[in-house]
Design a protein around this motif. Structure first.
Motif, PDB file in Angstrom:
ATOM      1  N   UNK A 406      -5.926  46.243   1.048  1.00 23.46           N
ATOM      2  CA  UNK A 406      -6.605  45.643   0.530  1.00 23.46           C
ATOM      3  C   UNK A 406      -5.433  44.776  -0.404  1.00 23.46           C
ATOM      4  N   UNK A 407      -5.791  43.855  -0.781  1.00 21.77           N
ATOM      5  CA  UNK A 407      -4.356  43.137  -1.524  1.00 21.77           C
ATOM      6  C   UNK A 407      -4.815  43.023  -2.947  1.00 21.77           C
ATOM      7  N   UNK A 408      -6.292  43.018  -3.910  1.00 23.76           N
ATOM      8  CA  UNK A 408      -6.768  43.386  -5.496  1.00 23.76           C
ATOM      9  C   UNK A 408      -5.933  41.912  -5.771  1.00 23.76           C
ATOM     10  N   UNK A 409      -5.489  41.154  -5.725  1.00 25.13           N
ATOM     11  CA  UNK A 409      -5.006  40.087  -7.259  1.00 25.13           C
ATOM     12  C   UNK A 409      -5.466  38.379  -6.081  1.00 25.13           C
ATOM     13  N   UNK A 467     -14.777  38.086  -2.463  1.00 26.96           N
ATOM     14  CA  UNK A 467     -15.120  37.580  -3.356  1.00 26.96           C
ATOM     15  C   UNK A 467     -14.124  36.611  -4.442  1.00 26.96           C
ATOM     16  N   UNK A 468     -12.941  37.599  -4.048  1.00 26.98           N
ATOM     17  CA  UNK A 468     -12.130  36.580  -4.889  1.00 26.98           C
ATOM     18  C   UNK A 468     -11.640  35.326  -4.429  1.00 26.98           C
ATOM     19  N   UNK A 469     -11.773  35.329  -2.669  1.00 26.61           N
ATOM     20  CA  UNK A 469     -11.718  33.878  -2.551  1.00 26.61           C
ATOM     21  C   UNK A 469     -12.661  33.303  -2.482  1.00 26.61           C
ATOM     22  N   UNK A 470     -14.297  33.694  -2.559  1.00 24.95           N
ATOM     23  CA  UNK A 470     -15.038  33.047  -3.264  1.00 24.95           C
ATOM     24  C   UNK A 470     -14.585  32.036  -4.034  1.00 24.95           C
ATOM     25  N   UNK A 471     -14.120  32.703  -5.215  1.00 28.01           N
ATOM     26  CA  UNK A 471     -13.508  31.575  -6.536  1.00 28.01           C
ATOM     27  C   UNK A 471     -12.279  30.522  -6.221  1.00 28.01           C
ATOM     28  N   UNK A 472     -11.240  31.105  -4.872  1.00 28.32           N
ATOM     29  CA  UNK A 472     -10.313  30.369  -4.799  1.00 28.32           C
ATOM     30  C   UNK A 472     -10.696  29.693  -4.502  1.00 28.32           C
ATOM     31  N   UNK A 473     -11.926  29.209  -3.822  1.00 29.93           N
ATOM     32  CA  UNK A 473     -12.676  27.949  -2.487  1.00 29.93           C
ATOM     33  C   UNK A 473     -13.053  27.153  -3.207  1.00 29.93           C
ATOM     34  N   UNK A 517     -21.921  32.723  -0.927  1.00 31.77           N
ATOM     35  CA  UNK A 517     -21.846  34.418   0.525  1.00 31.77           C
ATOM     36  C   UNK A 517     -21.173  35.147  -0.072  1.00 31.77           C
ATOM     37  N   UNK A 518     -20.146  34.639  -0.231  1.00 32.71           N
ATOM     38  CA  UNK A 518     -18.827  35.016  -0.975  1.00 32.71           C
ATOM     39  C   UNK A 518     -18.993  36.063  -1.705  1.00 32.71           C
ATOM     40  N   UNK A 519     -19.257  35.522  -2.855  1.00 32.45           N
ATOM     41  CA  UNK A 519     -19.672  35.917  -4.686  1.00 32.45           C
ATOM     42  C   UNK A 519     -21.318  36.857  -4.953  1.00 32.45           C
ATOM     43  N   UNK A 520     -21.469  37.235  -3.239  1.00 33.84           N
ATOM     44  CA  UNK A 520     -22.941  37.606  -3.805  1.00 33.84           C
ATOM     45  C   UNK A 520     -22.356  39.060  -4.623  1.00 33.84           C
TER      46      UNK A 520
END
Length: 553
Positions: A406-409, A467-473, A517-520
Motif C-alpha cells: 500500500x503506497x499510502x501517499x 481514493x487518492x488516485x481519484x483525486x490525482x485523476x 467510482x474511485x472516490x466512493x
C-alpha cells in the motif's frame, strides 16, 4: 519525506525566517504589554524582565500568532509562554493544558449551534503547568486565563440529524433529548518539540480518546517547538478532571517519540529480511558524487548526483533529525524498494544505511513531478496525454497492489516523469507491506488526497490508494490543486463529512464516471486498479479510433 510546499503534511506552516517576529509582532507585543499593565497583571508589573521575556516570546513565533490574539484576553499569552517553557524538558513532552470553554445548545427547530454563555475563568499559577497536570484546586480556582476566541480557521458546525430524535412528549424522552442537544466544548493546548507529521500524531491522539476537532491552530517556533491549539467536542462533562486522566493514559499508550530526539545507531539491522543480500544494494557513500540540491524536506534533502557514471537522485536523511519513527520509515522504504521493479515504479539503485550518511539512491527523473508540471507550469493536458499519464499511474499501482504494497501517499508530487514522459510512482517513505486480509488504521498520507477511512482512523486497505488516485485523476483533468480554497485540515474534515472536488464540466463523461467510482465513501465500492486500467485503455483506444476516422485513416 515531502519536498513540495503545501503538498506535504506537517504540524505547522512551512517556516520562513522572514515571517517571524518583525515589526508586526512588535506592535502586537506592545499592545499586549500595555493591556496587561492596564489589567493590573501582577507578573507584568512586578517582574523587571517581563517585557524582555515577552519580546522573546513573540519573536519565537510567526506573525500569524500575534494576529490571532484577542486583546480582551491577553492573559492567554502568558499561558502559551509557560507551556512552551515547560516543553523544553524532554521528560515533559508533550505538555498540555485543558479547559472547558462553553456549552453549545442546538435549538429544537433547526439544531443550529446556539452558544450558551458558560465560560469559566481558569487560572494557571506560575508553577502549575506540569506535563498537563494541575492540582484539583488549581484547575477549579478562579483566575486570569480565558479562552482563545479567534481560532476560526475550521469552525465546523456540529449539527444533529433531527430524524434521530424521538419527538414523543414523555418526560423521559425529553430529558434524554436535552442531554443530546447540549454539547460541552473544551480547548486543549499542546506544546512539544516540532517534527514532521506532528499534526497527524496529535489529531490521532484526540480521535483515539473520542474527541472531534472543531477548530485548530498550529504554530512553530524558530527554535523547533510547536504550540498547537485545538477546540474539541466529545467529552461528556464540563469538568476536565477525567479528561486530563484520559489524555495522560492516551499519551502513555501512544506509539512513537514525542520529543523528536535523535538516536545515533546503524539502521541496517532494522531493515526487513530479504532474499537479496545486503551487499547487493548497500552503497559506499564515497562512490557517490553529490550535485545540486533539488528539494528540501522537513527531515532531509533531495540531491541530484552521480553513481558509477549514472545520473541518480539521492534522498539524504539528516542524522540530527533521526528518531524511532524515521528509522522505521527509512527501513520500510528500503525494504519495499528492494522488492519492486516495474517500468512505472522509480527504480531503486541502492542505499547507505550507516551513519552519518543515511540515504536512498534511485534513478534520476529529469522532468520532475506531475505536481510541478501541472501547477507550476499551469498546463492543461489534452485528453490523449492525460489518459496516457493516468494509465501509467494505474499500471504502477496495480503492480504494487499485486505485491501487497500500500503506497499510502499517492499524489501528483510523488508521480515523476522521465525523459520519455513515462510517469513513475515514487516516494515509498510511508508505504507498507499488507498481509493477506490485513488492514491498517494509522493516519498517513497528505490530507488533500487522503481517503475518508484513513482520516477517520478506521481500518483501511489498498482501496485507500484508489481514493487518492481519484483525486490525482481530478487534478489531471482540471490542472487545479484539490480544495484550493481550503487549508489541508479543512479539506480533510470536509472529506470526512462527504466533501469531494467539484466535478469538471467539460471532462469526458467516462472520466467523471471513473472519478466518482474511485472516490466512493465505502472502500468496497471502489474498483481495483486492474479494472480502472482496462477502462482507461479502452477509452484511449476510442479516442485514437475517433481521431483516425476524422483523419480518414
Amino acid at each position: 519525506m515531502d519536498f513540495v510546499e503545501e503538498v506535504g503534511e506537517s504540524s505547522s506552516p512551512a517556516r520562513s525566517y522572514g515571517s517571524f517576529g518583525g515589526g508586526g509582532n512588535d506592535v502586537i507585543k506592545n499592545d499586549v504589554y500595555n493591556r496587561l499593565i492596564e489589567n493590573g497583571n501582577e507578573e507584568a508589573i512586578s517582574n523587571p524582565d517581563f517585557l524582555e521575556q515577552l519580546d522573546a516570546h513573540f519573536h519565537r513565533l510567526p506573525l500569524s500568532y500575534g494576529l490571532d490574539i484577542n486583546m480582551d484576553r491577553v492573559e492567554d499569552v502568558l499561558l502559551h509562554q509557560k507551556l512552551l517553557s515547560r516543553a523544553k524538558d524532554p521528560e515533559n513532552q508533550p505538555v498540555f493544558f485543558i479547559r472547558f470553554l462553553e456549552s453549545v445548545c442546538n435549538r429544537d427547530d433547526d439544531f443550529d449551534g446556539e452558544q450558551v454563555s458558560s465560560v469559566p475563568r481558569v487560572s494557571l499559577p506560575h508553577n502549575s503547568v506540569n506535563n498537563g497536570v494541575q492540582s484539583l484546586n488549581d484547575r477549579n480556582s478562579g483566575g486570569d486565563f480565558e479562552t482563545c476566541s479567534k481560532l476560526e480557521d475550521l469552525n465546523l458546525d456540529v449539527r444533529r440529524n433531527s430524524n434521530d430524535i424521538n419527538r414523543r412528549d414523555s418526560a423521559e424522552d425529553f430529558t434524554r433529548r436535552q442531554d443530546t442537544l447540549h454539547t460541552p466544548i473544551h480547548e486543549i493546548i499542546f506544546s512539544t518539540a516540532d517534527k514532521p507529521k506532528l499534526l497527524s500524531q496529535l489529531s490521532a491522539l484526540l480521535s483515539d480518546v473520542g474527541l472531534n476537532i472543531r477548530e485548530a491552530h498550529v504554530f512553530s517556533t524558530i527554535d523547533g517547538y510547536s504550540l498547537d491549539v485545538f477546540v474539541v467536542d466529545g467529552w461528556h462533562s464540563e469538568d476536565t478532571e477525567g479528561l486530563y486522566d484520559l489524555m495522560h493514559k492516551a499519551i502513555a499508550g501512544s506509539e512513537g517519540t514525542w520529543s523528536g530526539s535523535s538516536r545515533i545507531q546503524t539502521i541496517a539491522d532494522k531493515a526487513i529480511a530479504s532474499p537479496k543480500k545486503q551487499e547487493d544494494w548497500e552503497i559506499d557513500w564515497r562512490l557517490l558524487k553529490m550535485g545540486e540540491k533539488i528539494a528540501a524536506g522537513s527531515c532531509g534533502d533531495l540531491y541530484r548526483g552521480i553513481y558509477l557514471g549514472e545520473d541518480v537522485a539521492i534522498k539524504v536523511l539528516r542524522s540530527e533529525h533521526l528518531n524511532n519513527s524515521l528509522e522505521v520509515e527509512f527501513a520500510q522504504e528500503v525494504a519495499i524498494l528492494r522488492e519492486v521493479r516495474h517500468e512505472n515504479i522509480v527504480s531503486f539503485i541502492g542505499a547507505c544505511t550507516k551513519l552519518p550518511h543515511l540515504c536512498i539512491i534511485t534513478e534520476y527523473m529529469p522532468r520532475g513531478s506531475l505536481y510541478e508540471y501541472l501547477h507550476k507550469n499551469h498546463r492543461e493536458l489534452k485528453l490523449p496525454q492525460l489518459l496516457k499519464y493516468a494509465i501509467d499511474v494505474c499500471k504502477g499501482m496495480e503492480y504494487l497492489h499485486e505485491k501487497n504494497v500500500i503506497h499510502r501517499d499517492l499524489k501528483t508530487a510523488n508521480l515523476l516523469m522521465d525523459t520519455s514522459n513515462v510517469v513513475k510512482v515514487a516516494d515509498f517513505g510511508v508505504a507498507r507491506f499488507q498481509n493477506n486480509g490485513g488492514v491498517m488504521t494509522a493516519e498517513t498520507g497528505t490530507y488533500r488526497w487522503m481517503a475518508p477511512e484513513v482520516i477517520n482512523h478506521q481500518p483501511y486497505d489498498q482501496k485507500a490508494d484508489v481514493f487518492s488516485f481519484a483525486i490525482v485523476l481530478w487534478e489531471l483533468v482540471t490542472a487545479k490543486i484539490p480544495y484550493d480554497t481550503m487549508t489541508p485540515l479543512q479539506a480533510a474534515l470536509g472529506v470526512r463529512q462527504g466533501l469531494r472536488p467539484e466535478l469538471p464540466k467539460n471532462a469526458h463523461p467516462k472520466l467523471i464516471e471513473i472519478m466518482q467510482k474511485c472516490w466512493e465513501a465505502l472502500p468496497i465500492n471502489r474498483p481495483p486498479f486492474s479494472e480502472i486500467r482496462i477502462e482507461l485503455e479502452e477509452l484511449i483506444q476510442q479516442v485514437k479510433d475517433t481521431r483516425d476516422e476524422a483523419n480518414g485513416c
